[in-house]
Design a protein around this motif. Structure first.
Motif, PDB file in Angstrom:
ATOM      1  N   ARG A  87       0.843  -1.209   0.000  1.00 58.35           N
ATOM      2  CA  ARG A  87       0.000   0.000   0.000  1.00 58.35           C
ATOM      3  C   ARG A  87       0.872   1.250   0.000  1.00 58.35           C
ATOM      4  O   ARG A  87       1.904   1.285   0.637  1.00 58.35           O
ATOM      5  N   ASN A  88       0.394   2.278  -0.701  1.00 62.81           N
ATOM      6  CA  ASN A  88       1.102   3.554  -0.722  1.00 62.81           C
ATOM      7  C   ASN A  88       0.641   4.426   0.445  1.00 62.81           C
ATOM      8  O   ASN A  88      -0.175   3.997   1.272  1.00 62.81           O
ATOM      9  N   ALA A  89       1.137   5.643   0.506  1.00 67.65           N
ATOM     10  CA  ALA A  89       0.837   6.541   1.625  1.00 67.65           C
ATOM     11  C   ALA A  89      -0.652   6.816   1.781  1.00 67.65           C
ATOM     12  O   ALA A  89      -1.133   7.044   2.888  1.00 67.65           O
ATOM     13  N   SER A  90      -1.401   6.767   0.688  1.00 66.48           N
ATOM     14  CA  SER A  90      -2.847   7.009   0.780  1.00 66.48           C
ATOM     15  C   SER A  90      -3.625   5.731   1.095  1.00 66.48           C
ATOM     16  O   SER A  90      -4.850   5.769   1.193  1.00 66.48           O
ATOM     17  N   SER A 126       5.340  -1.241   2.582  1.00 71.02           N
ATOM     18  CA  SER A 126       4.267  -0.238   2.639  1.00 71.02           C
ATOM     19  C   SER A 126       4.608   0.881   3.617  1.00 71.02           C
ATOM     20  O   SER A 126       4.444   2.064   3.302  1.00 71.02           O
ATOM     21  N   ARG A 127       5.078   0.504   4.796  1.00 73.38           N
ATOM     22  CA  ARG A 127       5.454   1.517   5.795  1.00 73.38           C
ATOM     23  C   ARG A 127       6.608   2.391   5.287  1.00 73.38           C
ATOM     24  O   ARG A 127       6.633   3.595   5.492  1.00 73.38           O
ATOM     25  N   GLN A 128       7.562   1.769   4.603  1.00 73.43           N
ATOM     26  CA  GLN A 128       8.715   2.522   4.096  1.00 73.43           C
ATOM     27  C   GLN A 128       8.327   3.532   3.023  1.00 73.43           C
ATOM     28  O   GLN A 128       9.029   4.528   2.836  1.00 73.43           O
ATOM     29  N   ILE A 129       7.219   3.298   2.340  1.00 70.73           N
ATOM     30  CA  ILE A 129       6.788   4.260   1.310  1.00 70.73           C
ATOM     31  C   ILE A 129       5.663   5.160   1.814  1.00 70.73           C
ATOM     32  O   ILE A 129       5.013   5.848   1.049  1.00 70.73           O
ATOM     33  N   GLY A 130       5.431   5.126   3.142  1.00 74.28           N
ATOM     34  CA  GLY A 130       4.547   6.123   3.736  1.00 74.28           C
ATOM     35  C   GLY A 130       3.210   5.642   4.233  1.00 74.28           C
ATOM     36  O   GLY A 130       2.433   6.426   4.769  1.00 74.28           O
ATOM     37  N   TYR A 131       2.893   4.364   4.108  1.00 77.87           N
ATOM     38  CA  TYR A 131       1.611   3.867   4.586  1.00 77.87           C
ATOM     39  C   TYR A 131       1.622   3.735   6.090  1.00 77.87           C
ATOM     40  O   TYR A 131       2.552   3.196   6.671  1.00 77.87           O
ATOM     41  N   GLU A 132       0.587   4.255   6.702  1.00 81.84           N
ATOM     42  CA  GLU A 132       0.398   4.093   8.152  1.00 81.84           C
ATOM     43  C   GLU A 132      -0.943   3.473   8.388  1.00 81.84           C
ATOM     44  O   GLU A 132      -1.972   4.061   8.043  1.00 81.84           O
TER      45      GLU A 132
END
Length: 135
Positions: A87-90, A126-132
């Protein structure tokens, strides 16, 4: 354009509905995207290829429920794989990661033991590319 590499056939593109990485991506898309794939036709590649609309819809639901996809020799008869969405940041699924191997070595037990590791890897990316993940 297919090419032979060390006796493994590599294709430039494989259908999303019958590969692990493709199904891990497809399952988390809008329903209309899945319906477009169905409308385009579900070509038979092997005896385990999902070829019905209802079969694919059920598979997409199972993937969403468990959090990963399995390719049960659906595109190439000698290949099995387990794949998880990235998953991306959004929060949108934008990619997937998999572990793939020869069907004779990728037993159900092996897939079951690899699945949590593949999911963990996908979550880490996912976390590394901004997903929270929402709490």
């Amino acid at each position: 354009a297919d090419r032979q590499v060390d006796s493994i056939r590599l294709s430039e593109a494989s259908p999303a509905y019958c590969t692990g990485v493709g199904k891990a991506l497809l399952a988390f898309q809008r329903p209309e995207v899945i319906e477009q794939v169905i409308a385009a036709g579900l070509k038979v590649y092997t005896t385990t290829t999902i070829t019905t609309a209802e079969g694919l819809r059920q598979e997409m639901e199972a993937i969403r429920r468990r959090g990963y996809a399995i390719d049960n020799s659906e595109h190439q008869v000698w290949v099995r794989c387990v794949a998880a969405p990235i998953r991306n940041a959004s929060g949108q699924v934008c990619a997937s990661v998999s572990v793939t191997g020869p069907a004779d070595r990728m037993t159900d037990a092996k897939l079951d033991s690899l699945a949590p590791l593949v999911v963990q890897t996908a979550d880490s990316i996912s976390r590394q590319i901004g997903y929270e993940r929402a709490a």
